[in-house]
Design an enzyme around this catalytic site. Structure first.
Site, PDB file in Angstrom:
ATOM      1  N   ASP A   1    -124.411 -96.020  73.993  1.00  0.00           N
ATOM      2  CA  ASP A   1    -125.716 -95.354  74.019  1.00  0.00           C
ATOM      3  C   ASP A   1    -126.744 -96.103  74.857  1.00  0.00           C
ATOM      4  OD1 ASP A   1    -124.613 -93.541  72.324  1.00  0.00           O
ATOM      5  OD2 ASP A   1    -126.059 -93.813  70.690  1.00  0.00           O
ATOM      6  N   ASP A   2    -127.727 -95.325  75.308  1.00  0.00           N
ATOM      7  CA  ASP A   2    -128.995 -95.830  75.869  1.00  0.00           C
ATOM      8  C   ASP A   2    -128.924 -96.281  77.316  1.00  0.00           C
ATOM      9  OD1 ASP A   2    -129.961 -95.362  73.369  1.00  0.00           O
ATOM     10  OD2 ASP A   2    -130.040 -97.471  72.764  1.00  0.00           O
TER      11      ASP A   2
ATOM     12  N   HIS B   1    -128.536 -87.935  76.011  1.00  0.00           N
ATOM     13  CA  HIS B   1    -129.177 -88.709  74.934  1.00  0.00           C
ATOM     14  C   HIS B   1    -130.692 -88.536  75.030  1.00  0.00           C
ATOM     15  CE1 HIS B   1    -128.795 -91.410  71.633  1.00  0.00           C
ATOM     16  NE2 HIS B   1    -129.373 -92.445  72.217  1.00  0.00           N
TER      17      HIS B   1
ATOM     18  N   HIS C   1    -135.842 -90.496  74.990  1.00  0.00           N
ATOM     19  CA  HIS C   1    -135.466 -91.050  73.694  1.00  0.00           C
ATOM     20  C   HIS C   1    -136.457 -90.791  72.565  1.00  0.00           C
ATOM     21  CE1 HIS C   1    -133.531 -94.027  70.990  1.00  0.00           C
ATOM     22  NE2 HIS C   1    -132.487 -93.874  71.781  1.00  0.00           N
TER      23      HIS C   1
ATOM     24  N   HIS D   1    -123.398-100.099  72.351  1.00  0.00           N
ATOM     25  CA  HIS D   1    -124.540 -99.943  73.268  1.00  0.00           C
ATOM     26  C   HIS D   1    -124.284-100.719  74.556  1.00  0.00           C
ATOM     27  CE1 HIS D   1    -126.260 -99.099  69.281  1.00  0.00           C
ATOM     28  NE2 HIS D   1    -127.123 -98.317  69.924  1.00  0.00           N
TER      29      HIS D   1
END
Length: 732
Positions: free
Chosen positions: A99-100, A150, A154, A251
């Site tokens: 993620d991210d 995603h 955010h 991550h």
């Protein structure tokens, strides 16, 4: 540089409308440039806005609206086309998700480990990071990984409207399309965790996401690598129990991920040894690929977006470098001004200081005038109070308002009127020099008022045979208005403080047209006043330097001039000044490679003049631009403190300049407002001058409207009758 013959003014009423239209069009261009720069910075700031970490403790919420089969189901949730189903990953299948990202430091390392073991994974990327690092997204796709949405920046979608959710999805998809040329049907909500953590706030979002065509992928095993617990703990947290299949959360962005990379390098072979197989999400659930190639308009829209983001990054990097240069120039200029202006003041105010033998012989005062009916009487009468013997030559440059008749009707001794057809200010001054009787020539504007001591103080430096010209101290007479007060600050700080510095450096750029004096022989050697530029005063000053003459500043030779009182008049004046200065610099550019006095000025004076009068002011708006940028995108507090620091330095320099000129400090009350509003106008004027110069445009000189309200300190200039008892009279 384009040049144009300069005239005092056009025939009244001729072409006023077209000129205003041209002015508006010229104003639009620099404003468009500034708006474009600001837009690119806003884009950069938005794309670089801070992204919070993916973990967050949420308060407990009811789960009444969430179907039991979702709470008890797998990590892949399908609400498309009205369905409400969930899917598990088969036993001994692992789907690695990150993620991210993408992150320029850690994502390549993660991809290297995955490539090393021939493992496919799923990267849930944010639109901001995908926009900034499109090459990494393309590498993910090229190496067989799947990418998913995603959101763009955010947010917690549980608290967002449907329109905001749509925007987040669309922008995130646009970034992925622009980076890799594909669309994805995978989505992971920010701050999500396991399926059984779904509640009444997040479930409606999941349902809505399905109506937009997306599979929602949550987590079944959390490595908790964001805690940085150590490599072994990450491996332990990422390992499912009893051979179960799992979607594993890791991550590749959001901070230092070296533990994640190290853990991954051990985790993959260890889990393979236990019989696990690594696949991407659609492979694991037996579904078609989540990635679909994009063509046509949608593809080009994505590429355009990536191009704009990349361009905004490059522009910002360039502007940051320019800002650093600007800061160095501003601080350096302030330091030089304070140091050298103080040295100049101490030198000329030292007891017993003399330029040379006192200058007592009569001088000629030239007053070029075009339609100065409202001002000319005040101007001429102020000269009649002169403490130094003078003759006054008023050169009427084809006035249509009776300027010459007013002077002639005054019947004053030693005042002559020379008439000529309208030929421009340089021609009028040259005509005046030809008609002058004396060897020292004082020049002033037709809207300016001299103090009794002005001429005497102005000509004393000619006691030094090396001095070819003297700059006086021009002051704003109509300083009661806000615009006048701002110009008063500018004159005292920006002009006269600078002149002290340039005097010491021996590179005075301009003898002000309002109050200056020349040695006749010096003028003759450089060919007199030229009409090659719109700034004949700067042009002739540079020519004098190149011919080896000294040009100095006489602080006590004060003249009171009428500054523009409207924004349009101020714009016209400063536009002409800026463009004329550029023309003069271009005209004298060969001094950079010449020898002798010309070469000295070219290698000392020209860089100073170009740097501090043309380049630095053009870069100075970056201070205000980045103030706005920092306030909006942060760090706000540090940005404001830095800007206030710059303001404090400017206020200190202004106060010092006012003290040197013995001016009242009360006028500095408007300094902050001047920095915020007035300075911006000067920036745009200079930018427009640059555009005009670079495009080869031509600029018409426009005469300012005068009111005749300026008087020397002490009240109005007396008429001839009032002066009958005055003992001081000019000599023949």
């Amino acid at each position: 540089m384009a040049s144009r013959k300069r005239r005092h003014g056009a025939t009244p009423g001729s072409g006023a409308g077209p000129r205003r239209s041209r002015l508006r069009m010229r104003l639009l261009l620099p404003l468009t440039v500034l708006v474009a720069v600001m837009a690119m910075l806003m884009l950069r700031g938005y794309v670089h806005s801070e992204i919070l970490a993916d973990h967050r403790v949420r308060s407990e919420a009811p789960t009444d609206k969430v179907p039991e089969k979702i709470l008890d189901g797998g990590p892949v949730i399908d609400t498309r086309s009205g369905r409400t189903t969930s899917m598990d990953v088969p036993d001994h299948r692992l789907v690695l998700t990150f993620d991210d990202g993408p992150d320029p430091t850690w994502t390549p390392k993660v991809l290297d480990v995955l490539k090393k073991y021939h493992v496919h994974a799923v990267f849930f990327v944010t639109g901001t990071m995908a926009s900034r690092y499109p090459d990494l997204v393309k590498r993910m796709v090229d190496e067989g990984h799947e990418v998913g949405l995603h959101t763009f920046n955010h947010p917690d979608l549980s608290y967002q409207s449907k329109s905001r959710i749509d925007w987040e999805l669309t922008q995130n998809q646009l970034a992925i399309t622009g980076a890799a040329g594909v669309r994805t049907s995978l989505f992971r909500p920010p701050y999500s965790s396991f399926a059984d953590a779904m509640d009444d706030a997040s479930w409606p979002v999941t349902e809505y996401i399905g109506t937009r065509g997306y599979l929602t992928v949550v987590t079944s095993v959390d490595s908790e690598d964001w805690k940085k617990p150590g490599v072994e703990e990450i491996i332990k947290g990422a390992t499912p129990k009893h051979g179960k299949g799992a979607v594993v959360l890791m991550h590749d962005s959001g901070g230092d991920r070296h533990q994640t990379v190290e853990a991954l390098d051990k985790y993959i072979p260890e889990l393979r040894a236990k019989g696990y197989k690594f696949e991407n999400i659609t492979e694991a659930i037996g579904a078609p690929s989540a990635l679909v190639p994009v063509t046509g308009v949608d593809l080009w829209k994505g590429k355009a977006w990536i191009f704009l983001v990349q361009a905004s990054d490059r522009l910002t990097d360039f502007l940051v470098a320019c800002l650093a240069l600007t800061g160095a120039l501003v601080i350096g200029r302030f330091g030089l001004m304070l140091l050298l202006s103080g040295a100049h003041a101490r030198r000329v105010r030292k007891r017993g200081f003399r330029w040379g033998a006192p200058v007592t012989e009569p001088v000629s005062v030239l007053v070029p005038a075009y339609n100065e009916a409202k001002c000319i009487e005040n101007t001429v009468r102020s000269l009649m109070l002169s403490e130094h013997p003078i003759e006054v030559v008023v050169i009427d440059d084809g006035s249509t308002d009776g300027t010459a008749r007013i002077v002639e009707a005054m019947g004053l001794p030693n005042v002559r009127v020379v008439r000529q057809l309208n030929a421009g200010k340089p021609a009028a001054l040259n005509r005046g020099v030809a008609n002058a009787r004396y060897d020292i020539i004082v020049m002033m504007d037709g809207d300016t008022v001299f103090e009794p001591a002005t001429v005497r103080e102005l000509v004393q430096p000619f006691g030094d045979a090396r001095v070819g010209a003297v700059a006086g101290n021009a002051k704003v007479g109509n300083r009661d208005s806000l615009i006048g007060a701002w110009q008063h600050i500018e004159y005292v700080m920006g002009f006269n403080l600078d002149r002290r510095m340039y005097d010491i450096l021996r590179c005075m750029p301009t003898i002000p047209g309002a109050v200056g004096a020349f040695r006749r022989t010096a003028l003759e050697r450089v060919g007199g006043m030229s009409d090659d530029t719109l700034a004949e005063d700067t042009d002739v000053t540079m020519a004098l330097h190149r011919d080896g003459w000294r040009v100095v500043y006489a602080e006590k030779a004060r003249a009171w001039t009428e500054a523009p009182e409207t924004v349009q008049q101020l714009w016209s004046q400063r536009y002409r000044w800026s463009y004329g200065t550029m023309q003069a610099i271009w005209k004298h550019r060969r001094s950079l490679i010449e020898s002798g006095p010309s070469g000295r000025f070219g290698r000392v004076g020209m860089p100073f003049v170009s740097l501090f009068m043309v380049v630095a002011p053009l870069l100075a708006p970056l201070i205000d631009i980045f103030l706005l940028y920092g306030v909006v995108f942060g760090p706000t507090q540090k940005t404001i403190v830095a800007w206030l620091g710059v303001m404090a330095i400017q206020a200190f320099c202004a106060a010092y300049a006012f003290r040197l000129d013995r001016e009242k400090m009360t006028h500095l009350i408007s300094l902050p407002l001047q920095q915020i509003l007035y300075r911006q106008l000067m920036y745009v004027v200079l930018l427009q001058s640059w555009i005009t110069a670079l495009t080869g445009g031509r600029l018409r000189w426009q005469k300012l409207r005068r009111t005749g309200v300026v008087e020397a300190p002490g009240g109005p200039v007396p008429s001839q009758r009032d002066r009958s008892s005055n003992d001081r009279r000019p000599v023949a």
